[in-house]
Scaffold this motif. Sequence first.
Motif, PDB file in Angstrom:
ATOM      1  N   SER A 165       0.822  -1.218   0.000  1.00 22.50           N
ATOM      2  CA  SER A 165       0.000   0.000   0.000  1.00 22.50           C
ATOM      3  C   SER A 165       0.849   1.258   0.000  1.00 22.50           C
ATOM      4  CB  SER A 165      -0.907   0.001   1.233  1.00 22.50           C
ATOM      5  OG  SER A 165      -0.124  -0.052   2.422  1.00 22.50           O
ATOM      6  N   ARG A 166       1.980   1.187  -0.625  1.00 18.33           N
ATOM      7  CA  ARG A 166       2.851   2.360  -0.597  1.00 18.33           C
ATOM      8  C   ARG A 166       2.315   3.435  -1.533  1.00 18.33           C
ATOM      9  NH1 ARG A 166       8.161   0.393  -4.092  1.00 18.33           N
ATOM     10  NH2 ARG A 166       7.136   0.384  -6.112  1.00 18.33           N
ATOM     11  N   PRO A 167       2.485   4.719  -1.182  1.00 20.00           N
ATOM     12  CA  PRO A 167       2.088   5.815  -2.060  1.00 20.00           C
ATOM     13  C   PRO A 167       3.095   5.982  -3.185  1.00 20.00           C
ATOM     14  CG  PRO A 167       3.079   6.677  -0.061  1.00 20.00           C
ATOM     15  CD  PRO A 167       2.981   5.192   0.114  1.00 20.00           C
ATOM     16  N   GLU A 168       2.794   6.864  -4.104  1.00 20.07           N
ATOM     17  CA  GLU A 168       3.690   7.111  -5.222  1.00 20.07           C
ATOM     18  C   GLU A 168       5.027   7.633  -4.720  1.00 20.07           C
ATOM     19  OE1 GLU A 168       1.964   9.588  -8.148  1.00 20.07           O
ATOM     20  OE2 GLU A 168       0.064   8.530  -8.150  1.00 20.07           O
ATOM     21  N   GLY A 169       6.099   7.307  -5.458  1.00 17.56           N
ATOM     22  CA  GLY A 169       7.430   7.638  -4.999  1.00 17.56           C
ATOM     23  C   GLY A 169       7.664   9.120  -4.799  1.00 17.56           C
ATOM     24  N   SER A 170       6.993   9.986  -5.544  1.00 17.84           N
ATOM     25  CA  SER A 170       7.214  11.415  -5.413  1.00 17.84           C
ATOM     26  C   SER A 170       6.044  12.124  -4.756  1.00 17.84           C
ATOM     27  CB  SER A 170       7.449  12.023  -6.808  1.00 17.84           C
ATOM     28  OG  SER A 170       6.311  11.831  -7.623  1.00 17.84           O
ATOM     29  N   SER A 171       5.122  11.363  -4.124  1.00 16.69           N
ATOM     30  CA  SER A 171       3.922  11.961  -3.573  1.00 16.69           C
ATOM     31  C   SER A 171       4.219  12.672  -2.272  1.00 16.69           C
ATOM     32  CB  SER A 171       2.844  10.895  -3.352  1.00 16.69           C
ATOM     33  OG  SER A 171       3.245  10.030  -2.304  1.00 16.69           O
ATOM     34  N   THR A 172       3.343  13.612  -1.946  1.00 20.02           N
ATOM     35  CA  THR A 172       3.484  14.335  -0.687  1.00 20.02           C
ATOM     36  C   THR A 172       3.264  13.406   0.510  1.00 20.02           C
ATOM     37  OG1 THR A 172       1.155  14.981  -0.844  1.00 20.02           O
ATOM     38  CG2 THR A 172       2.795  16.524  -1.698  1.00 20.02           C
ATOM     39  N   ALA A 173       2.426  12.399   0.343  1.00 26.53           N
ATOM     40  CA  ALA A 173       2.162  11.473   1.448  1.00 26.53           C
ATOM     41  C   ALA A 173       3.433  10.743   1.857  1.00 26.53           C
ATOM     42  CB  ALA A 173       1.067  10.478   1.062  1.00 26.53           C
ATOM     43  N   LEU A 174       4.160  10.231   0.881  1.00 23.77           N
ATOM     44  CA  LEU A 174       5.397   9.509   1.190  1.00 23.77           C
ATOM     45  C   LEU A 174       6.435  10.446   1.805  1.00 23.77           C
ATOM     46  CD1 LEU A 174       7.225   7.030   1.087  1.00 23.77           C
ATOM     47  CD2 LEU A 174       7.784   7.630  -1.283  1.00 23.77           C
ATOM     48  N   GLU A 175       6.595  11.626   1.230  1.00 22.37           N
ATOM     49  CA  GLU A 175       7.600  12.560   1.745  1.00 22.37           C
ATOM     50  C   GLU A 175       7.234  13.033   3.150  1.00 22.37           C
ATOM     51  OE1 GLU A 175      10.392  13.011   0.424  1.00 22.37           O
ATOM     52  OE2 GLU A 175       9.973  12.047  -1.496  1.00 22.37           O
ATOM     53  N   THR A 176       5.947  13.171   3.434  1.00 26.14           N
ATOM     54  CA  THR A 176       5.531  13.541   4.786  1.00 26.14           C
ATOM     55  C   THR A 176       5.864  12.427   5.772  1.00 26.14           C
ATOM     56  OG1 THR A 176       3.723  14.870   3.874  1.00 26.14           O
ATOM     57  CG2 THR A 176       3.573  14.261   6.202  1.00 26.14           C
ATOM     58  N   GLN A 177       5.670  11.183   5.361  1.00 23.37           N
ATOM     59  CA  GLN A 177       6.035  10.050   6.208  1.00 23.37           C
ATOM     60  C   GLN A 177       7.534  10.034   6.495  1.00 23.37           C
ATOM     61  OE1 GLN A 177       4.599   6.316   4.641  1.00 23.37           O
ATOM     62  NE2 GLN A 177       2.578   7.166   4.184  1.00 23.37           N
ATOM     63  N   VAL A 178       8.325  10.345   5.493  1.00 24.29           N
ATOM     64  CA  VAL A 178       9.781  10.390   5.673  1.00 24.29           C
ATOM     65  C   VAL A 178      10.145  11.434   6.715  1.00 24.29           C
ATOM     66  CG1 VAL A 178      11.984  10.889   4.568  1.00 24.29           C
ATOM     67  CG2 VAL A 178      10.268   9.545   3.347  1.00 24.29           C
ATOM     68  N   THR A 179       9.553  12.631   6.591  1.00 23.46           N
ATOM     69  CA  THR A 179       9.838  13.700   7.550  1.00 23.46           C
ATOM     70  C   THR A 179       9.408  13.296   8.956  1.00 23.46           C
ATOM     71  OG1 THR A 179       9.532  15.355   5.821  1.00 23.46           O
ATOM     72  CG2 THR A 179       9.458  16.122   8.092  1.00 23.46           C
ATOM     73  N   ASP A 180       8.212  12.730   9.090  1.00 21.93           N
ATOM     74  CA  ASP A 180       7.727  12.303  10.408  1.00 21.93           C
ATOM     75  C   ASP A 180       8.670  11.284  11.045  1.00 21.93           C
ATOM     76  OD1 ASP A 180       5.531  13.952  10.222  1.00 21.93           O
ATOM     77  OD2 ASP A 180       4.218  12.394   9.398  1.00 21.93           O
ATOM     78  N   HIS A 181       9.187  10.379  10.231  1.00 18.92           N
ATOM     79  CA  HIS A 181      10.100   9.346  10.739  1.00 18.92           C
ATOM     80  C   HIS A 181      11.387   9.983  11.256  1.00 18.92           C
ATOM     81  CE1 HIS A 181      13.052   6.057  10.607  1.00 18.92           C
ATOM     82  NE2 HIS A 181      12.018   5.240  10.803  1.00 18.92           N
ATOM     83  N   ILE A 182      11.929  10.961  10.495  1.00 18.28           N
ATOM     84  CA  ILE A 182      13.164  11.622  10.935  1.00 18.28           C
ATOM     85  C   ILE A 182      12.934  12.427  12.204  1.00 18.28           C
ATOM     86  CG2 ILE A 182      14.875  13.359  10.273  1.00 18.28           C
ATOM     87  CD1 ILE A 182      14.535  12.492   7.388  1.00 18.28           C
ATOM     88  N   VAL A 183      11.820  13.130  12.273  1.00 14.73           N
ATOM     89  CA  VAL A 183      11.509  13.933  13.463  1.00 14.73           C
ATOM     90  C   VAL A 183      11.338  13.037  14.698  1.00 14.73           C
ATOM     91  CG1 VAL A 183       9.774  15.446  14.506  1.00 14.73           C
ATOM     92  CG2 VAL A 183      10.489  15.807  12.144  1.00 14.73           C
ATOM     93  N   GLU A 184      10.778  11.856  14.494  1.00 10.21           N
ATOM     94  CA  GLU A 184      10.530  10.956  15.615  1.00 10.21           C
ATOM     95  C   GLU A 184      11.797  10.246  16.071  1.00 10.21           C
ATOM     96  OE1 GLU A 184       7.873   6.930  16.616  1.00 10.21           O
ATOM     97  OE2 GLU A 184       7.613   8.022  14.708  1.00 10.21           O
ATOM     98  N   LYS A 185      12.656   9.855  15.141  1.00 12.15           N
ATOM     99  CA  LYS A 185      13.802   9.022  15.475  1.00 12.15           C
ATOM    100  C   LYS A 185      15.089   9.811  15.720  1.00 12.15           C
ATOM    101  CE  LYS A 185      11.481   5.161  14.813  1.00 12.15           C
ATOM    102  NZ  LYS A 185      11.183   4.238  15.939  1.00 12.15           N
TER     103      LYS A 185
END
Length: 813
Positions: free
Chosen positions: A731-751
């Motif tokens: 269920s991954r979003p498109e590689g350049s989508s805002t959803a995926l990039e937002t998930q990346v940012t959230d992961h960095i902020v959390e970890k």
Amino acid sequence: MELEVDIITTPKGFHCNLCNTDVPNKPSLDEHVKGRKHKTLTDVRATRKAQEERSVFVSGFEKDVSQTQLTEYFQRFGDVANVIIDKDKGVYAIVQFSEIEGQLTALSQLVHEINGRRLRVKPREKKGFKLINKKKTDFENLQEVLERLRPVLVQAETVNEQMQCVVERIQLSENKRKARELLVQLIQEVFTEFFPDSQILSFGSSVNTFGIHSCDLDLFLDLDNTKTFQARAKCPTELVAEASSDDGRSEDSILSDIDLSTASPAELLELVAAILKKCVPGVNKVQVVASARLPVVKFHYHQLDLQGDISINNRLAVRNTRFLQLCSGLDARLRPLVYTIRYWARQKQLAGNVGGAGPLLNNYALTLLVIFFLQNSDPPVLPTVDQLKDMACEEEECVIEGWDCTFPSQAIAVPPSKNEQDLCVLLAAFFSFYATFDFAGNVISLREGRALPITSFLSQAREETQEEEEDAMEEEQPRQPHNQTPKLGPLNLLDPFELSHNVAGNLSERSQHNFQRECQEAEKYCRSLQYLRKSTKGKPWGLVRLFTPHSDGPNRKKQDGSADKEMSVSIPFKLALLPEGLRNQLQQAGDGFRPLWFQRVCVAVVQVFQNVLKCSPGSSTESVLSGDPCHADVAPGSCDSMEATSEELNTSNDSGVAGQGSPRSGTAPAGSKRPLSSESSDASSPPQEKKPRLGSGPKPGAPCWTWTQTHAVWAGRRKVRRELIKETVDSRPEGSSTALETQVTDHIVEKEPQVKVPLVFTVQARLVGGTQSTKVLLKIHPPSEGKELLRDFFHFLEIFLPKMVDTLMEKSM
């Protein structure tokens, strides 16, 4: 073992000798070695090496010995896979056996004879496999031409003399021109035998007065008269006899085997190719190119080492050639300008597509760019196509394939230009004109002599689609209408007559950017004394320095000014990525579409910083963060806590750059200083008031935002993205989508931990050139602390921010 030879270590990483490619690091090298190109070339090299080991070199036989005779002779030693005979460079052959035993058996026999002649048989020479980089070879040839030109150009007294010298040295010589005419006559005689009353017409560089010694020979086979002759041949006998008695000719020709009225273009091209191969002496390498925009038959003429092609449906190109001949006769300054700019473009690797296809400018497009610039000079050097049409008489009216191609046949019918600027000034003005031209938002029209807003072509495309659907419904069957809409791209340059053809439609975004950047660099140079004055010490000056290519050394960035550039991100206008709803709004806005486009970009930028990168907004930004980014009537807050409406955006974002670089807007002559103000500035400001520099701080009233970033969201982002994609395969979003990039940012902020000193920075948006451009420039003002950290963030934003804005714009409606 071969891999060790192929790959060498360089100061910048690695270099693959086999593919002639540089790679920056070990992971990239591993990907390259596993890639398709490297594997393909490795297989080709292995095949070639195996063929060499199974082959023998044969010489000493008579010229009339055929391939079949050689095959039959060497078949006694083993199965022969192939025999290649070269009678042009010398009488020799390569005999390739299927197995290496055949080669060894042939070499073991001491004496070989065919038709009483003793043959020389030896092992085939083993040559190392190397990929030939045609582009690099062509570039090296240009360097050789420049080296020969350099002493002459240095000794010239003025830039005008240098430009005339360029014409004299690289133009098509009179002897070569006459040799081409003789070849055309030869081809005409041959084709007349097969196609009675047909005509071979030259067009292109060979005859349009802009040819160089290495230009191709472009030919058009006109079969209209032949079709008429064939129709008469189908008439009653007495009419045929009457028609034949005029010239002693009958219908006995190839016409008895093919009906021109029903034959397809592909069939005719195959026939043309067969005639060239069998009936025109000296012609070889004949090839039908059916995939081209206008299918042609390519050939090579051995005696002149000349490449050529023949088309059967390119009557418009012949008319275009007549148009260029007329323009050349209208003003003597056109030829030196065209030759100089073409040569400059080749030196800067802006033109010169390998094999005739590629993402660079072609010579025809460069010539039209020069003509358009001269149409917009003050006063104009050349008239527009519409003005030429009005000057033509009734006998000169011409319509080809539905396009109006009318213009005077003689230059004397056109009043001379009142422009008296010399070549030196015009060359500098050319670079100034296109240095600030808004290619993304305009379509260049030589017919009208002006830049048309790109949005006007959106409604045209829709109207044509509706007409096509209505016609199809009325006829109850689909039909292929005449396409009136050009293919839009980074640079839109309409053909003077075929208005559906974008001459620069092949250009990539990078090629267009490089062309404008080189124009900007040339404009700066043309204001220097090195361009205007001859060196008293015999050093390079004028065109010599202009033609010198950029070095590829580590100082290149510093030379082109990019090393010390300010922190600014450019977001270009990309029509293809806009949703239909926003296209409609931009089209309805007409010439005023730029402020609306600027407003939408500003809203998208806010969304990227706040929602995707999780930056905290300042107080002036918070008041305008709410609202639909697609329907917002108010742009983000300005630095002085004011909200800018679209009307204010239309008037407050001046950059001090003329929108289209037109000489009519007061272009300064070569060598003069830039004016302190521009026409796009506010008329209410006093003329003597100086404009603040871009780096001096935000401009009041211009949209800008203050952001705070507490995490290094740019560090390790690619690795996090790959891990998230692996975890969400289903269920991954498109590689350049805002959803995926937002998930990346959230992961960095959390970890990841926060940065030691939070980054507090300001982003200022402006529309370059006021209302005459479509490029949004985002200037990032660094804080008093953490400048080095912000620079890392900025390098990330240079690539990330434009892509995300494009994604948001594409999905916004």
